[in-house]
Design a protein around this motif. Structure first.
Motif, PDB file in Angstrom:
ATOM      1  N   ARG A  38       0.821  -1.225   0.000  1.00 38.78           N
ATOM      2  CA  ARG A  38       0.000   0.000   0.000  1.00 38.78           C
ATOM      3  C   ARG A  38       0.851   1.269   0.000  1.00 38.78           C
ATOM      4  NH1 ARG A  38      -2.728  -0.505   4.796  1.00 38.78           N
ATOM      5  NH2 ARG A  38      -4.077  -2.046   3.793  1.00 38.78           N
ATOM      6  N   THR A  39       1.847   1.334   0.852  1.00 37.17           N
ATOM      7  CA  THR A  39       2.666   2.541   0.970  1.00 37.17           C
ATOM      8  C   THR A  39       3.403   2.848  -0.324  1.00 37.17           C
ATOM      9  OG1 THR A  39       2.944   2.241   3.355  1.00 37.17           O
ATOM     10  CG2 THR A  39       4.597   3.582   2.218  1.00 37.17           C
ATOM     11  N   GLN A  40       3.951   1.826  -0.954  1.00 37.46           N
ATOM     12  CA  GLN A  40       4.716   2.045  -2.187  1.00 37.46           C
ATOM     13  C   GLN A  40       3.828   2.548  -3.321  1.00 37.46           C
ATOM     14  OE1 GLN A  40       4.726  -0.560  -0.171  1.00 37.46           O
ATOM     15  NE2 GLN A  40       6.679  -1.666  -0.159  1.00 37.46           N
ATOM     16  N   VAL A  41       2.624   1.999  -3.442  1.00 36.95           N
ATOM     17  CA  VAL A  41       1.718   2.440  -4.507  1.00 36.95           C
ATOM     18  C   VAL A  41       1.294   3.888  -4.282  1.00 36.95           C
ATOM     19  CG1 VAL A  41      -0.562   2.070  -5.535  1.00 36.95           C
ATOM     20  CG2 VAL A  41       0.924   0.112  -5.066  1.00 36.95           C
ATOM     21  N   ARG A  42       1.010   4.247  -3.052  1.00 38.31           N
ATOM     22  CA  ARG A  42       0.695   5.649  -2.763  1.00 38.31           C
ATOM     23  C   ARG A  42       1.850   6.564  -3.163  1.00 38.31           C
ATOM     24  NH1 ARG A  42      -1.645   4.649   3.318  1.00 38.31           N
ATOM     25  NH2 ARG A  42      -3.870   4.493   2.818  1.00 38.31           N
ATOM     26  N   SER A  43       3.060   6.104  -2.912  1.00 41.94           N
ATOM     27  CA  SER A  43       4.232   6.921  -3.215  1.00 41.94           C
ATOM     28  C   SER A  43       4.391   7.129  -4.717  1.00 41.94           C
ATOM     29  CB  SER A  43       5.490   6.272  -2.630  1.00 41.94           C
ATOM     30  OG  SER A  43       5.409   6.210  -1.214  1.00 41.94           O
ATOM     31  N   ILE A  44       4.078   6.114  -5.500  1.00 41.54           N
ATOM     32  CA  ILE A  44       4.126   6.245  -6.955  1.00 41.54           C
ATOM     33  C   ILE A  44       3.106   7.274  -7.430  1.00 41.54           C
ATOM     34  CG2 ILE A  44       3.597   5.055  -9.128  1.00 41.54           C
ATOM     35  CD1 ILE A  44       4.784   2.502  -7.800  1.00 41.54           C
ATOM     36  N   TYR A  45       1.890   7.160  -6.968  1.00 38.41           N
ATOM     37  CA  TYR A  45       0.845   8.046  -7.465  1.00 38.41           C
ATOM     38  C   TYR A  45       1.006   9.480  -6.958  1.00 38.41           C
ATOM     39  CZ  TYR A  45      -1.864   4.747 -10.139  1.00 38.41           C
ATOM     40  OH  TYR A  45      -2.267   3.868 -11.123  1.00 38.41           O
ATOM     41  N   ALA A  46       1.635   9.646  -5.802  1.00 33.71           N
ATOM     42  CA  ALA A  46       1.889  11.011  -5.335  1.00 33.71           C
ATOM     43  C   ALA A  46       2.870  11.718  -6.265  1.00 33.71           C
ATOM     44  CB  ALA A  46       2.436  10.979  -3.909  1.00 33.71           C
ATOM     45  N   LEU A  47       3.910  11.018  -6.697  1.00 36.05           N
ATOM     46  CA  LEU A  47       4.860  11.608  -7.642  1.00 36.05           C
ATOM     47  C   LEU A  47       4.163  11.965  -8.952  1.00 36.05           C
ATOM     48  CD1 LEU A  47       8.240  11.792  -7.954  1.00 36.05           C
ATOM     49  CD2 LEU A  47       7.662  10.179  -9.763  1.00 36.05           C
ATOM     50  N   VAL A  48       3.322  11.055  -9.438  1.00 37.41           N
ATOM     51  CA  VAL A  48       2.578  11.294 -10.673  1.00 37.41           C
ATOM     52  C   VAL A  48       1.678  12.521 -10.524  1.00 37.41           C
ATOM     53  CG1 VAL A  48       0.752  10.332 -12.134  1.00 37.41           C
ATOM     54  CG2 VAL A  48       2.678   8.889 -11.427  1.00 37.41           C
ATOM     55  N   ARG A  49       1.050  12.653  -9.370  1.00 36.70           N
ATOM     56  CA  ARG A  49       0.139  13.780  -9.140  1.00 36.70           C
ATOM     57  C   ARG A  49       0.882  15.109  -9.156  1.00 36.70           C
ATOM     58  NH1 ARG A  49      -4.633  14.680 -10.416  1.00 36.70           N
ATOM     59  NH2 ARG A  49      -3.690  16.602 -11.155  1.00 36.70           N
ATOM     60  N   VAL A  50       2.033  15.155  -8.497  1.00 39.72           N
ATOM     61  CA  VAL A  50       2.793  16.397  -8.458  1.00 39.72           C
ATOM     62  C   VAL A  50       3.271  16.778  -9.856  1.00 39.72           C
ATOM     63  CG1 VAL A  50       4.882  17.506  -7.585  1.00 39.72           C
ATOM     64  CG2 VAL A  50       3.476  16.122  -6.050  1.00 39.72           C
ATOM     65  N   ALA A  51       3.755  15.799 -10.618  1.00 41.52           N
ATOM     66  CA  ALA A  51       4.185  16.082 -11.993  1.00 41.52           C
ATOM     67  C   ALA A  51       3.030  16.644 -12.807  1.00 41.52           C
ATOM     68  CB  ALA A  51       4.742  14.817 -12.639  1.00 41.52           C
ATOM     69  N   ASP A  52       1.842  16.089 -12.639  1.00 35.25           N
ATOM     70  CA  ASP A  52       0.675  16.570 -13.373  1.00 35.25           C
ATOM     71  C   ASP A  52       0.333  18.007 -12.990  1.00 35.25           C
ATOM     72  OD1 ASP A  52      -1.434  15.731 -15.286  1.00 35.25           O
ATOM     73  OD2 ASP A  52      -2.767  16.198 -13.617  1.00 35.25           O
ATOM     74  N   GLU A  53       0.518  18.354 -11.726  1.00 34.45           N
ATOM     75  CA  GLU A  53       0.238  19.723 -11.293  1.00 34.45           C
ATOM     76  C   GLU A  53       1.209  20.717 -11.921  1.00 34.45           C
ATOM     77  OE1 GLU A  53      -2.259  21.096  -9.471  1.00 34.45           O
ATOM     78  OE2 GLU A  53      -3.163  19.120  -9.695  1.00 34.45           O
TER      79      GLU A  53
END
Length: 284
Positions: A38-53
């Motif tokens: 769970r923690t690792q997947v959240r970490s992946i999507y957080a990076l993706v979210r910031v890049a999108d912003e």
């Protein structure tokens, strides 16, 4: 608790906060993941979210020029790749991603295509079939492949390569997610951002996109039962949510209405996944 452990935990908590704030649906799916991943997947999507912003949201709203957005994105990519090698970043979101990447075998072959697609959003407004496929690979398929690396390798001493069927399923599921979002967001993409990812000129083209989505979801559905047990419920729930979105997009072709899934229906999809029901296959 060592300073390293505390810092790692703070970084992972920051990533979890990003996901909770930006996507209730994804936060729900993450809760269905086992604690091993769970923690690792959240970490992946957080990076993706910031890049999108950087390319689509907060940076533009703050009045950051396109040239500076490009510079920020380049710096974000460089810091991410460096952190994977170094094992540390002063950027908490990058640090959390690097922890997951180092543990699970995520390297530049997946990171660089993602940033290449994000960079495309700063330079290209219309896509043909080839550029669409290239964009979807970098923006969505590689994210699925990153998650697959986590599913297969979290907790292992040495990462291994996922089997080809799982790789194909991860790519096709990511592609389906992206095309569904393209259809849902057409009005905003074209009106606010001036982008056309699908070049839909009429009803027939829309039907073709929906048929492609159904095909991708069906391939993914065949792969999901082969995932580790602690990942299947979450992936099945995410698959079910996007299958439902695709169904609603087929029934409502208005571009000025963003199709969504009501909360009770989301809950029912999650309940079926928790109960171990297999992913829904297309009726077409």
């Amino acid at each position: 608790m060592t300073s390293t452990t505390l810092y790692d935990r703070c970084a992972q908590d920051a990533a979890a906060s990003v996901i909770t704030a930006y996507s209730t649906s994804f936060a729900l799916a993450c809760r269905l993941l086992g604690p091993r991943v769970r923690t690792q997947v959240r970490s992946i999507y957080a990076l993706v979210r910031v890049a999108d912003e950087i390319v689509d949201g907060a940076a533009e709203d703050a009045g950051v020029p396109r040239s500076t957005q490009r510079l920020l994105l380049d710096e974000f990519e460089a810091e991410t790749l460096t952190a994977i090698d170094r094992g540390f970043s002063t950027n908490l979101i990058v640090h959390a991603f690097a922890l997951a990447a180092r543990e699970c075998g995520i390297d530049g072959e997946l990171v660089r295509p993602f940033f290449a697609s994000m960079r495309t959003d700063l330079t290209r407004t219309e896509h043909d079939a080839r550029s669409h496929d290239d964009y979807v690979y970098g923006s969505a398929e590689v994210v699925g492949l990153m998650c697959l690396q986590v599913f297969v390798n979290a907790g292992r001493a040495t990462p291994i390569a996922p089997i080809p069927d799982l790789v194909a399923g991860a790519r096709r599921l990511g592609a389906a997610f992206q095309d569904v979002n393209f259809l849902r967001d057409r009005a905003d993409d074209e009106g606010r951002l001036g982008r056309d990812y699908l070049r839909i000129d009429g009803g027939a083209a829309r039907v073709e996109v929906l048929a492609r989505i159904d095909g991708d979801l069906d391939v993914a559905a065949q792969a999901i039962p082969r995932l580790p047990a602690d990942c299947r419920r979450a992936v099945t729930a995410a698959h079910g949510l996007f299958a439902e979105l695709a169904r609603r997009l087929r029934e409502d072709d208005r571009d000025d209405v963003r199709v969504s899934v009501p909360t009770p229906v989301k809950a029912a999809i999650a309940a079926k996944a928790i109960a171990g029901r297999p992913p829904r296959r297309s009726a077409l």
